[in-house]
Design a protein around this motif. Structure first.
Motif, PDB file in Angstrom:
ATOM      1  N   LEU A  84      -7.865  65.902 -49.928  1.00 54.30           N
ATOM      2  CA  LEU A  84      -8.628  67.144 -49.999  1.00 54.30           C
ATOM      3  C   LEU A  84      -9.825  67.003 -50.938  1.00 54.30           C
ATOM      4  N   ILE A  85      -9.619  66.342 -52.058  1.00 52.68           N
ATOM      5  CA  ILE A  85     -10.720  66.120 -53.010  1.00 52.68           C
ATOM      6  C   ILE A  85     -11.810  65.276 -52.365  1.00 52.68           C
ATOM      7  N   ARG A  86     -11.399  64.246 -51.637  1.00 51.69           N
ATOM      8  CA  ARG A  86     -12.370  63.371 -50.961  1.00 51.69           C
ATOM      9  C   ARG A  86     -13.201  64.153 -49.948  1.00 51.69           C
ATOM     10  N   ILE A  87     -12.529  64.961 -49.139  1.00 47.92           N
ATOM     11  CA  ILE A  87     -13.241  65.727 -48.114  1.00 47.92           C
ATOM     12  C   ILE A  87     -14.198  66.729 -48.765  1.00 47.92           C
ATOM     13  N   ALA A  88     -13.735  67.418 -49.813  1.00 47.80           N
ATOM     14  CA  ALA A  88     -14.581  68.392 -50.501  1.00 47.80           C
ATOM     15  C   ALA A  88     -15.830  67.722 -51.060  1.00 47.80           C
ATOM     16  N   ASP A  89     -15.662  66.548 -51.663  1.00 49.80           N
ATOM     17  CA  ASP A  89     -16.806  65.814 -52.205  1.00 49.80           C
ATOM     18  C   ASP A  89     -17.771  65.421 -51.086  1.00 49.80           C
ATOM     19  N   GLU A  90     -17.198  64.937 -50.003  1.00 48.73           N
ATOM     20  CA  GLU A  90     -18.012  64.468 -48.874  1.00 48.73           C
ATOM     21  C   GLU A  90     -18.794  65.611 -48.238  1.00 48.73           C
ATOM     22  N   ARG A  91     -18.157  66.771 -48.101  1.00 49.36           N
ATOM     23  CA  ARG A  91     -18.801  67.924 -47.454  1.00 49.36           C
ATOM     24  C   ARG A  91     -19.572  68.797 -48.438  1.00 49.36           C
ATOM     25  N   LYS A  92     -19.515  68.396 -49.739  1.00 48.70           N
ATOM     26  CA  LYS A  92     -20.176  69.173 -50.793  1.00 48.70           C
ATOM     27  C   LYS A  92     -19.687  70.624 -50.802  1.00 48.70           C
ATOM     28  N   ALA A  93     -18.382  70.783 -50.652  1.00 46.18           N
ATOM     29  CA  ALA A  93     -17.753  72.103 -50.672  1.00 46.18           C
ATOM     30  C   ALA A  93     -17.104  72.350 -52.026  1.00 46.18           C
ATOM     31  N   VAL A  94     -17.210  73.571 -52.517  1.00 49.24           N
ATOM     32  CA  VAL A  94     -16.515  73.951 -53.754  1.00 49.24           C
ATOM     33  C   VAL A  94     -15.024  73.983 -53.461  1.00 49.24           C
ATOM     34  N   PHE A  95     -14.245  73.303 -54.300  1.00 46.33           N
ATOM     35  CA  PHE A  95     -12.801  73.241 -54.126  1.00 46.33           C
ATOM     36  C   PHE A  95     -12.156  73.618 -55.450  1.00 46.33           C
ATOM     37  N   GLN A  96     -11.604  74.831 -55.495  1.00 45.41           N
ATOM     38  CA  GLN A  96     -10.999  75.367 -56.710  1.00 45.41           C
ATOM     39  C   GLN A  96      -9.507  75.587 -56.480  1.00 45.41           C
ATOM     40  N   VAL A  97      -8.701  75.314 -57.518  1.00 47.32           N
ATOM     41  CA  VAL A  97      -7.249  75.494 -57.426  1.00 47.32           C
ATOM     42  C   VAL A  97      -6.852  76.706 -58.262  1.00 47.32           C
ATOM     43  N   GLY A  98      -5.936  77.516 -57.718  1.00 47.23           N
ATOM     44  CA  GLY A  98      -5.618  78.813 -58.301  1.00 47.23           C
ATOM     45  C   GLY A  98      -4.668  78.814 -59.478  1.00 47.23           C
ATOM     46  N   HIS A  99      -5.013  78.082 -60.541  1.00 42.22           N
ATOM     47  CA  HIS A  99      -4.243  78.174 -61.783  1.00 42.22           C
ATOM     48  C   HIS A  99      -4.770  79.386 -62.545  1.00 42.22           C
ATOM     49  N   LEU A 100      -4.232  80.533 -62.221  1.00 42.64           N
ATOM     50  CA  LEU A 100      -4.760  81.830 -62.662  1.00 42.64           C
ATOM     51  C   LEU A 100      -4.793  81.986 -64.175  1.00 42.64           C
ATOM     52  N   GLU A 101      -3.837  81.373 -64.862  1.00 45.72           N
ATOM     53  CA  GLU A 101      -3.729  81.568 -66.311  1.00 45.72           C
ATOM     54  C   GLU A 101      -4.969  81.062 -67.053  1.00 45.72           C
ATOM     55  N   ARG A 102      -5.745  80.178 -66.441  1.00 45.16           N
ATOM     56  CA  ARG A 102      -6.971  79.685 -67.084  1.00 45.16           C
ATOM     57  C   ARG A 102      -8.003  80.797 -67.263  1.00 45.16           C
ATOM     58  N   PHE A 103      -7.830  81.886 -66.498  1.00 46.86           N
ATOM     59  CA  PHE A 103      -8.757  83.011 -66.602  1.00 46.86           C
ATOM     60  C   PHE A 103      -8.209  84.116 -67.494  1.00 46.86           C
ATOM     61  N   ASN A 104      -7.072  83.838 -68.130  1.00 47.80           N
ATOM     62  CA  ASN A 104      -6.521  84.740 -69.134  1.00 47.80           C
ATOM     63  C   ASN A 104      -7.424  84.656 -70.369  1.00 47.80           C
ATOM     64  N   PRO A 105      -7.882  85.779 -70.920  1.00 47.37           N
ATOM     65  CA  PRO A 105      -8.813  85.725 -72.066  1.00 47.37           C
ATOM     66  C   PRO A 105      -8.271  84.976 -73.271  1.00 47.37           C
ATOM     67  N   VAL A 106      -6.946  84.953 -73.465  1.00 45.25           N
ATOM     68  CA  VAL A 106      -6.417  84.216 -74.620  1.00 45.25           C
ATOM     69  C   VAL A 106      -6.575  82.715 -74.433  1.00 45.25           C
ATOM     70  N   VAL A 107      -6.447  82.244 -73.199  1.00 44.42           N
ATOM     71  CA  VAL A 107      -6.658  80.817 -72.932  1.00 44.42           C
ATOM     72  C   VAL A 107      -8.124  80.466 -73.152  1.00 44.42           C
ATOM     73  N   MET A 108      -9.011  81.332 -72.706  1.00 38.45           N
ATOM     74  CA  MET A 108     -10.435  81.082 -72.858  1.00 38.45           C
ATOM     75  C   MET A 108     -10.848  81.104 -74.327  1.00 38.45           C
ATOM     76  N   ALA A 109     -10.107  81.835 -75.160  1.00 41.34           N
ATOM     77  CA  ALA A 109     -10.427  81.922 -76.595  1.00 41.34           C
ATOM     78  C   ALA A 109      -9.869  80.743 -77.386  1.00 41.34           C
ATOM     79  N   LEU A 110      -8.961  79.985 -76.796  1.00 44.90           N
ATOM     80  CA  LEU A 110      -8.304  78.899 -77.515  1.00 44.90           C
ATOM     81  C   LEU A 110      -9.246  77.766 -77.885  1.00 44.90           C
ATOM     82  N   ASP A 111     -10.191  77.455 -77.011  1.00 43.39           N
ATOM     83  CA  ASP A 111     -11.029  76.266 -77.190  1.00 43.39           C
ATOM     84  C   ASP A 111     -11.643  76.180 -78.586  1.00 43.39           C
TER      85      ASP A 111
END
Length: 310
Positions: A106-133
């Protein structure tokens, strides 16, 4: 890109229906259809969000610019490959696939077709995770606990791929070091797959993470503790709060320094809406997704190492 993005949601079960609601709410997008193998279900969700129902995702391959794929894990590869092959941008729910080979393809095809390929790890959009960095200075030990009451949905995979993989992804994002060794134990209780599991993950840089996940608990809890040389951080993903403990001035006892605490609480927000909005923004701007296909593959690799030992 100024025209509205044509979107669709493939699979509108429990989680997929929420994806459909968010697309319907976002400006500059047109929700072309929702797809489900159960026509009654597709029609029900379509009526709620003001779009058309469909039972075969292949009818949409040339009619959309971007899709959320929220089907059972065993169908992730088949459905995502079909859309990526057409150059359609894909937000694929976690886990990315069932095998590393499928993820690589899937990664290979996305790169080849220049398609955005995002995986739904929702917790990364939790504000506390974003504040950790900005608080991290070199974690040495991480303890993570993610427990929930039993629900029939999600049981097509074990608890590692269902729940623990969220924390695996966060931890690997925090540590950014190869996994050196994994030790794990778990047990099936209500299903044929492991419903409770614990893993000790050792990284090449010396950091160790102790990760526990259960889907047979009486309550929901999603917490993490991060220990580093100058501080100790507690994170409550569910209540959107974190606290940082550091050495303070003076002593509470002879030879024992005072402890200074800095506590922060964040707005509950809407992580799923933020995730989808970020996905659409990447399509428009060409930015790299917050959780790329490679991030999804990395989390899957570790989850499969843990599962193999179970």
């Amino acid at each position: 890109m100024t025209d509205k993005l044509r979107t669709a949601v493939i699979g509108v079960g429990y989680l997929g229906q929420f994806h459909a609601e968010k697309y319907a709410q976002l400006p500059d997008t047109e929700l072309v259809a929702v797809v489900d193998t159960d026509m009654n279900r597709a029609a029900e969700v379509a009526a709620k969000v003001g779009t058309s129902p469909c039972t075969d995702y292949r009818e949409l391959l040339d009619r959309v610019d971007a899709v959320s794929i929220v089907v059972p894990t065993q169908y992730h590869f088949e459905v995502a490959r079909a859309f990526l092959d057409r150059g359609v941008h894909v937000l694929l729910e976690k886990p990315i696939t069932t095998t590393i080979e499928e993820a690589d393809e899937l990664i290979r095809i996305a790169d080849e077709r220049k398609a955005v390929f995002q995986v739904g790890h929702l917790e990364r959009f939790n504000p506390v995770v974003m504040a950790l960095d900005e608080l991290l200075t070199g974690p040495r030990f991480i303890e993570s606990l993610r427990i929930a009451p039993f629900k029939p949905r999600g049981t097509d995979v074990n608890v590692v791929l269902d729940l623990m993989i969220h924390d695996i992804d966060i931890i690997q994002h925090i540590i950014d070091s190869p996994v050196k060794q994994v030790n794990s134990i778990g047990a099936p209780v209500f299903t044929d797959e492991e419903d409770i599991a614990n893993a000790r993950i050792q990284f090449e840089n010396g950091c160790v993470a102790n990760v526990t996940a259960s889907r047979i608990s009486l309550k929901s809890e999603r917490k993490m503790r991060i220990f580093q040389a100058d501080s100790y951080i507690t994170v409550d993903f569910q209540n959107k709060s974190l606290a940082v403990f550091r050495k303070g001035s003076g002593e509470m006892f002879p030879g024992v320094p005072n402890v200074a605490m800095d506590q922060k609480t964040f707005e509950q927000g809407d992580a799923l809406k933020s995730e989808i909005a970020s996905f659409l923004d990447c399509i428009r701007t060409g930015a790299t997704p917050v959780v790329s296909g490679r991030d999804g593959k990395r989390a899957l690799e570790t989850a499969l190492m843990i599962t193999k030992q179970l």
